[in-house]
Design a protein around this motif. Sequence first.
Motif, PDB file in Angstrom:
ATOM      1  N   SER A 161       9.771 -12.187  50.773  1.00 27.45           N
ATOM      2  CA  SER A 161       9.772 -13.595  51.195  1.00 27.45           C
ATOM      3  C   SER A 161       9.521 -13.701  52.697  1.00 27.45           C
ATOM      4  O   SER A 161       8.775 -14.574  53.161  1.00 27.45           O
TER       5      SER A 161
ATOM      6  N   LEU B  46       6.296 -15.626  54.298  1.00 27.54           N
ATOM      7  CA  LEU B  46       6.422 -16.693  55.297  1.00 27.54           C
ATOM      8  C   LEU B  46       5.688 -16.336  56.578  1.00 27.54           C
ATOM      9  O   LEU B  46       5.007 -17.178  57.177  1.00 27.54           O
TER      10      LEU B  46
ATOM     11  N   LEU C  91       8.439 -21.631  49.329  1.00 26.63           N
ATOM     12  CA  LEU C  91       8.218 -21.055  50.654  1.00 26.63           C
ATOM     13  C   LEU C  91       7.005 -21.678  51.335  1.00 26.63           C
ATOM     14  O   LEU C  91       7.024 -21.989  52.533  1.00 26.63           O
TER      15      LEU C  91
ATOM     16  N   ALA D 250       6.879 -23.887  54.747  1.00 28.74           N
ATOM     17  CA  ALA D 250       6.023 -23.425  55.838  1.00 28.74           C
ATOM     18  C   ALA D 250       5.121 -24.535  56.364  1.00 28.74           C
ATOM     19  O   ALA D 250       4.741 -24.522  57.537  1.00 28.74           O
TER      20      ALA D 250
END
Length: 602
Positions: A446, A450, A481, A485
């Motif tokens: 993750s 990101l 995610l 973002a």
Amino acid sequence: MRVALLGPISITNSAGLPVEIRGAKVLSVLTALLFQQRVSDEAMTAYLWGERPPATAKAQVYTYVSRLRAVLGEAPAIDRQGDSYHLDRSDAWFDAAEFTALARQGHRELAAGELDRAEQTLTGALGLWRGCILTEVTPELRDILLPSLDHTRLSVAEDLGAAILGLGKHQSYLPSLERLVRENPTHEPLSAQLMLALHRSGRRAEALDAFHRLEAGLRDELGLDPSREVMDLHVTLLRGEEPGWRPARPSPVSHDASVPGPPPAPAAATVVLDPPPVVASPLPPPVAGAELDGPDLRALAARVDHLRSAHPRQVPTVSVTGMPGLGKSTLAVAVARAWPLDGPRVLASLADEEHRPIPPHRVMTDILSVLRQPTDVCGSIERCYQEALADRPVVLVLEDAVDAEQVDPLLAINPRSLVVVTGHRMVTPPESSVRIHRKPLNRQQSKAFLLRLLGPKYRDMIDGPAFARIIGVCAGIPALLRAVATRIPDPSMSPGRLWAHLVDDQLRGLEFDKVGGLPVQLAREQVATLTPLERTLLGVALQLPCPFSVRALKDVLGWRAGSTRVALEGLEELGLVGRAHCADGGPGWSVSWLLRAVQPLA
């Protein structure tokens, strides 16, 4: 009243004075009513907020309609009829309605050979367009209206070109044709008209170049060859012969421009648009950062080659499974685009917006349409599909497969083809499929995901407490995610401020602006394809303290321990439950954070 929407929105009253209406949503209400005349509360909500309406949507629509009534006065009247709003457009001039009427009239004149009249009428229709359109309404309404309006405008331009070429006025029309083809490089009728106009202007080499540009564009963007008509025109130009002239579309078509919805009334005064949803289309462009790297592609190709050797008469399939939000479709498109095959690549959806299966014959019809294959010469769609693809290898991406009954008929194609199937479950036979099961990202994955989205400037911050909490909330789901973002790069919002949006239920932080409601959508999509028994089990599990044991769950359900365990393992495969340890240290289960947070079954 006069309303012009085919450009910057302009409204004048019966005295010729400008009428000023402020606010994108108020203008969207007016626009939807002008196009549709009668719009239900549900449809209006979708036009204003899409799939993420606020709880007060109905009251807000009422407020927007009240503002419109106050600005417009008595004409045109907006009435409430049942669960819908109705606009009386009889005393209003509306440029989109005028455009539609002129387009239909011009097409009839063209088909009848009245070329002078057709040129005049169609020129008048295109003259109503004054620049970029629908920039002042909501993105949701614009996304619904704009594709059809643009398609209609191109159809009118195509008719106008046919009339002008028939009148021998190719020299004066060449600059307009060249601009249209630059803007629409894979539009075959316009490219064919440009080829003909250049040829008649003594510019044969440029006409042949126009064909080659079209051919390259079709192959690069759509994986298709030019149509038979364009190929024949090319051969005629190569021979130095004079092509004949004929209207671009000999059969009448409806030039439509309206919002889909309930049947409007009266029909004679309405601009109508209610096209069937598109099931199949050429493969979309790749998502940035989602390309398949060389080692992964080679490993996948080796597995597919093994399948071909073991089952030479079957079409190999790649099954991409997993819960929503993990990027199954993105991966499937990346595989299809990278696959080493010289042939068309087509994307088809196997489920509608309500997750109901689309019948195979409907999917076949749209795939044949994308491949420009006839559907009425073989006695049945199934036979046309099999004959058209028997000797033509293709790459098919079949999205959101619900069951094997949908997929099996679509596999009656050339064995050198490749079929990529996405779905929550695996529906293709294991012996002839390569399975790629997508799982949520772990914490390190993750972070890397990101950082790839945000860029290296966040490298020093990615290990901080704010990002750690954000990653925990997103539960390894790439869609969440990616949604977060999109807001982090905002200079006015530091990661600390972003975390302030994540309130007590650790969900609200993903419901701002254009990302609103995404976790709820994913959760609902997760449970949409469950069987009644699975839904019952999950509903009970949501009411138990977490983690829970198999025994606690079976006692409430009244099932056997073995049946309960098998059902839990099936839900684990879908990412809905996971293994955990109970308070006494024994083995247990827990419902996914996402489902427990939004309680979609309550």
